[in-house]
Enzyme design. Sequence first.
Site, mmCIF file in Angstrom:
data_model
loop_
_atom_site.group_PDB
_atom_site.id
_atom_site.type_symbol
_atom_site.label_atom_id
_atom_site.label_comp_id
_atom_site.label_asym_id
_atom_site.label_seq_id
_atom_site.Cartn_x
_atom_site.Cartn_y
_atom_site.Cartn_z
ATOM 1 N N SER A 48 8.278 -2.592 3.944
ATOM 2 C CA SER A 48 7.670 -2.994 5.212
ATOM 3 C C SER A 48 8.353 -4.180 5.861
ATOM 4 C CB SER A 48 6.194 -3.337 4.989
ATOM 5 O OG SER A 48 6.060 -4.342 3.997
ATOM 6 N N ASP A 338 0.167 -11.171 9.133
ATOM 7 C CA ASP A 338 -0.992 -10.432 8.635
ATOM 8 C C ASP A 338 -1.312 -10.722 7.169
ATOM 9 O OD1 ASP A 338 1.101 -9.226 7.386
ATOM 10 O OD2 ASP A 338 0.808 -7.235 8.239
ATOM 11 N N HIS A 341 3.324 -10.166 5.983
ATOM 12 C CA HIS A 341 4.531 -10.108 6.805
ATOM 13 C C HIS A 341 4.590 -11.301 7.754
ATOM 14 C CE1 HIS A 341 3.177 -6.033 5.651
ATOM 15 N NE2 HIS A 341 4.436 -5.957 5.239
#
Length: 371
Positions: A48, A338, A341
């Site tokens: 991610s 978040d 990240h």
Amino acid sequence: MASYNILSISNNPLLFLIISAAYICIFVVTPVLCECKNAPVLFNFGDSNSDTGGLAAGLGYDVSFPNGRTFFNKSTGRLSDGRLVLDFLCQSIKTGLLNPYLDAIGSTFTNGANFAIVGSRTLPKYIPFSLNIQVMQFFHFKRRSTELVASGSRHMVGDDGFRNALYMIDIGQNDLADSFAKNLSYVQVVKKIPSVVMEIRNSIKAIYEHGGRKFWVHNTGPLGCLPQKLSLVQKNSDDFDSFGCVSSYNQAAQLFNEALSHLCQELRSEMKDAAIVYVDIYRIKYDIIGNATKYGFSNPLMTCCGYGGPPYNYNIKIPCGQPGTQVCKEGSGAVFWDGIHYTEAANALIASKILSMDYSTPHMAFDFFCQ
């Protein structure tokens, strides 16, 4: 969604100048440093931290707004308020942002493709979307792309493009994080590291055997500084460092990075006609967290988009974008978006440090592959 203000830039001229300087590093300095003579082609493999929309395209997963609010003004499948480090690196060489391999709608792949997917690990090997699967997808892409170019297509990559491309590897964080999440001990997690590094080795060697000669390898960041991890740790634990991060998690990350660095050294000896650049992302991110004020950030362990308020504004059951979540104001100086990240502002600074070559072994400009 409720709103809270971590720090107001508009009321702090000095802070505004510091944040602006970080962006100047990207938008003014990097075009001078990075001038490709040949059309740049990049292929990225990872999780991610560098997924530009692969999860949304591949599984139809809804990455909802406010993700993407800062630069794109809409969600693009990136887990950030804006651009990722990969996006800034692409912009530094004046090429388009990499399209996810699985996103067939409106995508062109003349400058490469992104195989990174949220949640990816190295092990197990044959589950979506492990590093092994991503490399297999790349081999399929390479076969089809060269066939289409031979048939006259101008929207894919030809043999020269694959031969001269940069192959970027940014994975390993989830292997460590998931192991700790399963309540494995520190010793048990560390014992897994050689197997994880071996999978990275196998992937690089496989790409090399298919003609790849230029590699860019990111190590993993300070796992113990992620607000997600901090929110799950006992508050009376003595396992915290001076910056408030979980020491054992960071130590595991550092051991992984040490093994990854040794791997790159070994591969340089084995693959003498290849260039393998190892980038110390851990040192960059830990410096930003530990010296947040210096860089114009505040409350560096506080999630911008989350739930629960201080100290971490993170609740694993109520992720960013869900009803009830709080989101900081744009430009408020958050490091973490978040809980896992980073914000676009932090990513911009990380990218500028990467481009400085101070954190790369050997010290090579990011545009070395397209000269």
